[in-house]
Design an enzyme around this catalytic site. Structure first.
Site, PDB file in Angstrom:
ATOM      1  N   HIS A  40       0.822  -1.210   0.000  1.00 44.89           N
ATOM      2  CA  HIS A  40       0.000   0.000   0.000  1.00 44.89           C
ATOM      3  C   HIS A  40       0.854   1.257   0.000  1.00 44.89           C
ATOM      4  CE1 HIS A  40      -3.796  -2.307   1.406  1.00 44.89           C
ATOM      5  NE2 HIS A  40      -3.640  -2.320   0.102  1.00 44.89           N
ATOM      6  N   GLU A 125      -6.566  -7.682   3.533  1.00 45.46           N
ATOM      7  CA  GLU A 125      -6.052  -8.716   4.449  1.00 45.46           C
ATOM      8  C   GLU A 125      -7.212  -9.392   5.187  1.00 45.46           C
ATOM      9  OE1 GLU A 125      -3.102  -7.560   7.498  1.00 45.46           O
ATOM     10  OE2 GLU A 125      -4.162  -8.979   8.766  1.00 45.46           O
TER      11      GLU A 125
END
Ligand code: SF4
Length: 277
Positions: A40, A125
């Site tokens: 990210h 996730e």
């Protein structure tokens, strides 16, 4: 102006490992398809894209016969199976801490617990971990109440790896008041804990904290929240181009902390630019 760097800060073990695996594979294959953003940080993705990385949104978009990469945050077992069947090679960059959370979720569901994940239900996730649960699963974000349908049930609690410790602790203590049986795994990763702790210590000693990292990075967001909670003026930037001269005025001691997906080169660039201001 004095600059203080949080210690530890920046790239965590899992992201460093994922980037080096990607770079190694990119030196052999011209193109690699990553299922979702491998890390990210938009600036690092841009650098890797110039080397041949292509980010796709789903397993179906990965072309047959290609090389695929599984991001540090992991994917669901179903997505992993699809790419394994259609690709000539799959490089698994799933962080071992994320793998532990996936395995804990699988174990809890096979032991008959309703699996409760402390985290953000939209985060890749968390979606990946949910895929490992065979029975019932619920995600509870920080500050949310326990839904009525989970009260009095046998619940197995674990956490998204980048959650604040305080959020997991608060959730567990709420469950204690409404449950007769709970099982808890603290799956917050050590790198996250160490970075949160270093921000907490540094933020209390400086006039302002700069948090460096992608706006789509959950762990960077948590660092910014912790710094704000300490009560220090906090500036969250993705790169040094976003520095604000006005914010720096009248601040003698500036602290810098970077998220676990922020590459070293962005930290160096930020320090260089601050020194020139
Ligand atoms: S933040 Fe923790 S769990 Fe996530 S990639 Fe880094 S080391 Fe792994």
């Amino acid at each position: 102006m004095k600059i203080h760097i949080a210690n530890p800060t920046g790239l965590c073990f899992g992201v460093r490992r994922a980037i080096s695996e990607l770079e190694e594979e990119l030196s052999r294959s011209n193109t690699i398809y990553s299922l979702g953003s491998p890390i990210h940080n938009p600036q690092e993705i841009e650098r890797l894209s110039k080397m041949g990385l292509i980010v796709v949104g789903s397993a179906e978009e990965v072309p047959s016969g290609s090389v695929a990469f599984i991001r540090a945050h992991g994917v669901t077992p179903l997505e992993a199976d699809i790419v394994k069947k259609k690709c000539i090679k799959v490089v698994d960059g799933t962080c071992p801490f994320v793998k532990t959370a996936q395995n804990r979720a699988k174990d809890l569901s096979s032991e008959g617990y309703v699996v409760v994940i402390s985290g953000d239900r939209k985060h890749p996730e968390v979606r990946g971990i949910m895929g490992y649960v065979q029975g019932e699963v619920a995600v509870i974000s920080a500050g949310e109440d326990i839904p009525d349908n989970l009260k009095g049930r046998k619940c197995g609690i674990l956490s998204q790896t980048t959650q604040k410790v305080a959020s997991l602790a608060a959730l567990v203590s709420s469950f204690v008041t409404v449950s007769t049986e709970i099982k808890v795994y603290n799956t917050i990763c050590k790198a996250t804990l160490a970075r949160q702790d270093s921000v907490c210590r540094l933020a209390s000693k400086v006039d302002g904290m700069i948090i460096l990292g992608g706006r789509n990075s959950a762990n960077t967001k948590k660092l910014a929240e912790i710094s704000i909670d300490v009560g220090v003026s906090t500036l969250w930037v993705e790169h040094s181009g976003e520095l604000d001269r006005g914010w720096l005025q009248n601040k003698d001691d500036i602290g810098i902390a970077a998220g676990g997906s922020t590459p070293d080169w962005l930290i160096k660039e930020l320090i260089q630019n601050l020194n020139m201001m």
